[in-house]
Design a protein around this motif. Structure first.
Motif, PDB file in Angstrom:
ATOM      1  N   MET A  31       0.799  -1.225   0.000  1.00 42.07           N
ATOM      2  CA  MET A  31       0.000   0.000   0.000  1.00 42.07           C
ATOM      3  C   MET A  31       0.829   1.270   0.000  1.00 42.07           C
ATOM      4  O   MET A  31       0.328   2.346  -0.351  1.00 42.07           O
ATOM      5  CB  MET A  31      -0.928   0.017   1.224  1.00 42.07           C
ATOM      6  N   HIS A  44      -3.194   8.376   0.667  1.00 47.01           N
ATOM      7  CA  HIS A  44      -3.520   7.109   0.001  1.00 47.01           C
ATOM      8  C   HIS A  44      -3.281   5.936   0.949  1.00 47.01           C
ATOM      9  O   HIS A  44      -4.082   4.984   0.994  1.00 47.01           O
ATOM     10  CB  HIS A  44      -2.668   6.946  -1.253  1.00 47.01           C
ATOM     11  N   ARG A  52      -6.168   5.773   3.526  1.00 49.84           N
ATOM     12  CA  ARG A  52      -7.408   5.282   2.902  1.00 49.84           C
ATOM     13  C   ARG A  52      -7.306   3.789   2.601  1.00 49.84           C
ATOM     14  O   ARG A  52      -8.256   3.030   2.822  1.00 49.84           O
ATOM     15  CB  ARG A  52      -7.703   6.057   1.622  1.00 49.84           C
ATOM     16  N   SER A  53      -6.157   3.371   2.086  1.00 42.56           N
ATOM     17  CA  SER A  53      -5.963   1.955   1.765  1.00 42.56           C
ATOM     18  C   SER A  53      -5.983   1.095   3.021  1.00 42.56           C
ATOM     19  O   SER A  53      -6.534  -0.017   3.020  1.00 42.56           O
ATOM     20  CB  SER A  53      -4.634   1.765   1.026  1.00 42.56           C
ATOM     21  N   ARG A  68      -9.577   0.810   4.232  1.00 42.30           N
ATOM     22  CA  ARG A  68     -10.302  -0.111   3.347  1.00 42.30           C
ATOM     23  C   ARG A  68      -9.917  -1.549   3.651  1.00 42.30           C
ATOM     24  O   ARG A  68     -10.771  -2.457   3.661  1.00 42.30           O
ATOM     25  CB  ARG A  68     -10.003   0.221   1.887  1.00 42.30           C
ATOM     26  N   HIS A  69      -8.628  -1.772   3.930  1.00 39.95           N
ATOM     27  CA  HIS A  69      -8.135  -3.127   4.195  1.00 39.95           C
ATOM     28  C   HIS A  69      -8.758  -3.710   5.460  1.00 39.95           C
ATOM     29  O   HIS A  69      -9.175  -4.882   5.470  1.00 39.95           O
ATOM     30  CB  HIS A  69      -6.614  -3.089   4.333  1.00 39.95           C
ATOM     31  N   GLU A 127     -14.894   1.307   1.682  1.00 39.38           N
ATOM     32  CA  GLU A 127     -14.340   2.652   1.714  1.00 39.38           C
ATOM     33  C   GLU A 127     -14.794   3.401   2.975  1.00 39.38           C
ATOM     34  O   GLU A 127     -15.965   3.315   3.370  1.00 39.38           O
ATOM     35  CB  GLU A 127     -14.783   3.441   0.474  1.00 39.38           C
ATOM     36  N   HIS A 146       4.588  -1.717  -4.559  1.00 37.19           N
ATOM     37  CA  HIS A 146       3.164  -2.053  -4.507  1.00 37.19           C
ATOM     38  C   HIS A 146       2.919  -3.555  -4.622  1.00 37.19           C
ATOM     39  O   HIS A 146       1.885  -3.982  -5.132  1.00 37.19           O
ATOM     40  CB  HIS A 146       2.397  -1.315  -5.609  1.00 37.19           C
TER      41      HIS A 146
END
Length: 232
Positions: free
Chosen positions: A53, A60, A63-64, A67-68, A73, A204
């Motif tokens: 991530m 970012h 947020r990632s 979400r994980h 979201e 990534h």
């Protein structure tokens, strides 16, 4: 294309990424993120999670991460609150769980000895990047340090490289980009900078040698060829 060994006389400057290129910061990320998640009772992340991530900026990453752990979201209110807690924790632990990669000091010394002007360009916020460089004894190598909040856009957009070349006063074609991910390579290609990628960083979760770059190195010390041995 492989441009190693480099003819450093072809370059006036080098722009060098921070996380995954000069410093292994996954430990810092994991600790700060898990402290943040604990504030909201939202579980935890592992180093393997974070490696996939990291690299596109802290917003970012947060947020990632949300979400994980949530499976969906997060709304803006939670993202904003998470950013505040993450910033608080990261500033406290910054550099405590990270280490400079082998060969970095030797590589920086060699580049500087060849007369190249050096700039650090990272998607990490300035308030995180500058103290980390200082804590690891790397800040003295760079004329400029630009974080992810220094310009309107972040890598892989070419704008940060273009702006950094302008600050250095060097044309992109004579400014080497050194990084660890497709973000660095895409930005360099679009800006017109030659690019070398290290093989040990964070891409990534994807194989680094699949990225379009001019060369790959296992250590920054490999970028500058060693001085010939003195004759007896």
């Amino acid at each position: 294309m492989n441009i190693l060994p480099l003819d450093l006389s072809s370059f006036d400057a080098a722009i060098i990424d921070l996380d995954g290129t000069m410093v292994d910061t996954i430990g810092d990320f994991v600790v700060a993120l898990n402290l943040m998640l604990d504030d909201f009772s939202l579980g935890y992340v592992t180093a393997r999670d974070v490696e996939a991530m990291v690299g596109k900026g802290s917003e970012h990453l947060i947020r990632s991460t949300l979400r994980h752990v949530r499976g969906n979201e997060a709304d803006e209110a939670l993202c904003d609150a998470a950013w505040q807690r993450y910033t608080h924790h990261y500033l406290v632990i910054n550099g405590r769980h990270s280490a400079v990669y082998p060969g970095v000091l030797e590589g920086l010394e060699a580049l500087r000895a060849q007369g190249l002007r050096l700039a650090c360009l990272t998607n990490k916020p300035n308030d995180f990047a500058r103290p980390l460089l200082a804590a690891k004894g790397l800040d003295g190598y760079f004329e400029f340090v630009f974080g992810g909040d220094a310009f309107e856009r972040k890598k892989p957009d070419p704008l940060p490289l273009q702006k950094t070349c302008a600050a250095l006063g060097t044309p992109p074609a004579r400014t080497l980009m050194i990084g660890d991910s497709s973000n660095d390579a895409q930005a360099a290609r679009a800006a017109g900078c030659p690019v070398v990628l290290v093989t040990y960083g964070y891409n990534h979760g994807e194989p680094i040698r699949g990225v379009d770059a001019d060369a790959f190195v296992d250590s920054l010390a490999e970028i500058s060829p060693p001085c010939p041995a003195a004759r007896p």
